[in-house]
Design a protein around this motif. Structure first.
Motif, PDB file in Angstrom:
ATOM      1  N   ALA A   1       0.656  -1.160  -0.078  1.00  0.00           N
ATOM      2  CA  ALA A   1       0.110  -0.131   0.105  1.00  0.00           C
ATOM      3  C   ALA A   1       0.828   1.084   0.026  1.00  0.00           C
ATOM      4  O   ALA A   1       0.471   2.389  -0.723  1.00  0.00           O
ATOM      5  N   THR A   2       2.130   1.119   0.599  1.00  0.00           N
ATOM      6  CA  THR A   2       2.753   2.214   0.593  1.00  0.00           C
ATOM      7  C   THR A   2       3.173   2.604  -0.795  1.00  0.00           C
ATOM      8  O   THR A   2       3.347   4.222  -1.018  1.00  0.00           O
TER       9      THR A   2
ATOM     10  N   TYR B   1      -0.976   8.728   9.131  1.00  0.00           N
ATOM     11  CA  TYR B   1       0.053   7.632   8.843  1.00  0.00           C
ATOM     12  C   TYR B   1       1.384   8.109   8.353  1.00  0.00           C
ATOM     13  O   TYR B   1       1.326   9.040   7.532  1.00  0.00           O
TER      14      TYR B   1
ATOM     15  N   ASN C   1      -5.600   4.091  11.345  1.00  0.00           N
ATOM     16  CA  ASN C   1      -4.320   3.769  12.121  1.00  0.00           C
ATOM     17  C   ASN C   1      -3.392   5.126  12.661  1.00  0.00           C
ATOM     18  O   ASN C   1      -3.380   5.828  11.482  1.00  0.00           O
TER      19      ASN C   1
ATOM     20  N   ASP D   1      -7.047   4.994   2.168  1.00  0.00           N
ATOM     21  CA  ASP D   1      -6.060   3.929   2.387  1.00  0.00           C
ATOM     22  C   ASP D   1      -7.089   3.168   3.252  1.00  0.00           C
ATOM     23  O   ASP D   1      -7.532   3.377   4.422  1.00  0.00           O
TER      24      ASP D   1
ATOM     25  N   TRP E   1      -6.937  -1.354   6.503  1.00  0.00           N
ATOM     26  CA  TRP E   1      -7.484  -2.355   7.414  1.00  0.00           C
ATOM     27  C   TRP E   1      -8.970  -2.818   7.338  1.00  0.00           C
ATOM     28  O   TRP E   1      -9.626  -2.866   8.269  1.00  0.00           O
TER      29      TRP E   1
ATOM     30  N   SER F   1      -4.334  -3.582   0.863  1.00  0.00           N
ATOM     31  CA  SER F   1      -2.749  -4.092   1.241  1.00  0.00           C
ATOM     32  C   SER F   1      -3.331  -5.799   1.712  1.00  0.00           C
ATOM     33  O   SER F   1      -3.738  -6.115   2.859  1.00  0.00           O
TER      34      SER F   1
ATOM     35  N   LYS G   1      -2.127  -6.968   5.192  1.00  0.00           N
ATOM     36  CA  LYS G   1      -3.077  -6.687   6.144  1.00  0.00           C
ATOM     37  C   LYS G   1      -4.308  -7.864   6.045  1.00  0.00           C
ATOM     38  O   LYS G   1      -4.650  -8.364   6.993  1.00  0.00           O
TER      39      LYS G   1
ATOM     40  N   LYS H   1       3.852  -7.025   1.374  1.00  0.00           N
ATOM     41  CA  LYS H   1       4.076  -5.905   0.512  1.00  0.00           C
ATOM     42  C   LYS H   1       3.187  -6.055  -0.599  1.00  0.00           C
ATOM     43  O   LYS H   1       3.916  -5.779  -1.865  1.00  0.00           O
TER      44      LYS H   1
HETATM   45  N1  PMP Z   1      -1.309   2.389   5.372  1.00  0.00           N
HETATM   46  C1  PMP Z   1      -1.670   2.425   6.615  1.00  0.00           C
HETATM   47  C2  PMP Z   1      -2.867   3.017   7.366  1.00  0.00           C
HETATM   48  C3  PMP Z   1      -1.074   1.430   7.517  1.00  0.00           C
HETATM   49  O1  PMP Z   1      -1.359   1.220   8.676  1.00  0.00           O
HETATM   50  C4  PMP Z   1       0.034   0.558   6.653  1.00  0.00           C
HETATM   51  C5  PMP Z   1       0.818  -0.472   7.306  1.00  0.00           C
HETATM   52  N2  PMP Z   1       0.417  -1.092   8.431  1.00  0.00           N
HETATM   53  C6  PMP Z   1       0.204   0.699   5.200  1.00  0.00           C
HETATM   54  C7  PMP Z   1      -0.619   1.922   4.632  1.00  0.00           C
HETATM   55  C8  PMP Z   1       1.256   0.107   4.544  1.00  0.00           C
HETATM   56  O2  PMP Z   1       0.838  -1.086   4.078  1.00  0.00           O
HETATM   57  P1  PMP Z   1       2.089  -1.892   3.107  1.00  0.00           P
HETATM   58  O3  PMP Z   1       2.586  -2.740   4.142  1.00  0.00           O
HETATM   59  O4  PMP Z   1       0.950  -2.822   2.300  1.00  0.00           O
HETATM   60  O5  PMP Z   1       2.635  -1.125   2.379  1.00  0.00           O
END
Ligand code: PMP
Ligand code: GLN
Length: 388
Positions: free
Chosen positions: A93-94, A118, A167, A195, A198, A226, A229, A237
């Motif tokens: 997701a990053t 975040y 988060n 995003d 979750w 993601s 998650k 990832k």
């Molecule tokens: N967005 C939020 C709100 C997250 O909590 C997280 C990671 N926990 C991410 C993005 C990143 O997800 P990923 O590990 O798939 O890059």
């Protein structure tokens, strides 16, 4: 050097996990389960590694995963998604967040962000030349009002980043909050990067509502998920992006020069996993809810003022009610002297800091949670003695 990155501290997740590794502490900081994750999904990845195709896949993701993403969201969120034009797979997701932010804004564009934010959002927005406008959310409800939004949205606003479930707060927004935000997006012609990583981790019978479900947001939402998650495999990832074709075309161009592709063996396994029975997802939720309840009960019994958690892997406590004022000092002492890592929530504020909230990850085995609680009990007793 680029001043934005040169001047950044190391992310709080890495700092706290490193402190935990250095001291062999119980790591209730960075959010990851201490369970190996679903064996059938991991077996699929192993099989795809040994017997499958392991060269560059399509930059948009393997077709079977793109279709599985569309089908999964049709099944669980009632969304109608066209896999060939509206779905893309990213390396987490990053990466999807970076692709969306770099693809959508021009220098000088204003971007609305909700604090706690975040940790990846602000540096990415700044690097893209965006101008952040912050709404500060406060415990215990972390909700926003019409006035909050009216104070930050204007003709220069191009993007809003909205994390739901949130988060680090662990709250799940109701439809009325989504509709309020959507009304501002529509009025000011703003795109929402939502995003929703979750999305499956919502408790007490709640249902996650995707921003894409709101009819007036269908064409102006970039939904990010993601697989890390969804399957408790945070190291994998694999990011899932859904957006209307006119948005997807641009984000795809930005993605092509961030990572271009994502490991195909893992994509095969995620495609399989997304097709699992609803009972799998229900069971996963029930397990995390049970861990949440066990941990929260233990915190409350030890005198920690718990802020209700509705979703995610996280629960927060308000140390202000224990007479403490500094979440960073608290977390530093906790990991150094008591062997428990947690996350100070002030790390997610740029202004109007909330400094007395501390986040714990409850996505752990019972033994891990119980040992964490035992150490916290000693810590809280000492903190109380020190105040006397
Ligand atoms: N967005 C939020 C709100 C997250 O909590 C997280 C990671 N926990 C991410 C993005 C990143 O997800 P990923 O590990 O798939 O890059
Ligand atoms: N999202 C995870 C958390 O909130 C951490 C991810 C990371 O370390 N970047 O703990």
């Amino acid at each position: 050097m680029n001043t934005i990155f040169a001047n950044l501290p190391t992310t709080i997740f890495e700092v706290m996990s490193q402190a935990a590794r250095d001291r062999q502490a119980i790591n209730l900081g960075q959010g990851f389960p201490d369970d190996p994750g679903p064996e059938d999904v991991r077996a699929k990845a192993a099989d795809a590694t040994l017997n499958g195709y392991n060269q560059y896949p399509s930059m948009m993701g393997i077709p079977e995963l793109r279709q599985a993403i569309a089908d999964h969201y049709a099944r669980f969120q009632g969304l109608k998604i066209d896999a060939p034009t509206e779905v893309m797979v990213t390396s987490g997701a990053t990466e999807a967040l970076a692709g969306a932010i770099f693809g959508m804004i021009e220098p000088g564009d204003e971007v609305v962000l909700f604090q706690p934010t975040y940790d990846a959002y602000v540096p990415l927005v700044l690097r893209a030349g965006g101008v952040p406008r912050y709404v500060a959310l406060k415990p215990p409800h972390w909700t926003f009002t019409q006035e909050d939004l009216a104070g930050v949205f204007n003709e220069k606003t191009k993007l809003v980043l909205f994390n739901n479930p949130l988060n680090p707060s662990g709250i799940v927004y109701e439809r009325s909050q989504l509709e309020l935000l959507a009304s501002f997006c529509e009025h000011f012609d703003v795109t929402a990067v939502c995003d929703e990583v979750w999305e499956h981790l919502v408790y007490d019978g709640r249902r996650h509502i995707s921003m894409l479900e709101l009819p007036n947001m269908r064409e102006r939402t970039i939904k990010i998920g993601s697989a890390g998650k969804i399957f408790s495999l945070t190291g994998w990832k694999i990011g899932l992006v859904v957006a209307a074709p006119h948005l997807m075309k641009v984000i795809a161009k930005s993605h092509q020069f961030l990572t271009f592709t994502t490991p195909p063996n893992l994509q095969v396994a995620v495609a399989y996993g997304l097709g699992k029975e609803a009972s799998y997802f229900d069971q996963m939720r029930a397990n995390f809810q049970r861990s949440r309840d066990r941990f929260c009960k233990g915190l409350i019994e030890r005198g920690f003022p718990v802020i209700a958690s509705q979703g995610t892997y996280f629960v927060n406590v308000d140390i202000g009610q224990l007479g403490l004022e500094d979440d960073v000092a608290f977390c530093t002492k906790l990991v150094e002297h008591y062997g428990v890592a947690a996350i100070p929530v002030s790390a997610f504020y740029v202004q109007d800091h909330v400094r007395t909230v501390v986040r714990f990850c409850f996505a752990k085995k019972d033994e891990t949670l119980d040992e964490g609680l035992r150490r916290l009990e000693t810590a809280v007793a000492d903190f109380k003695k020190e105040r006397r």
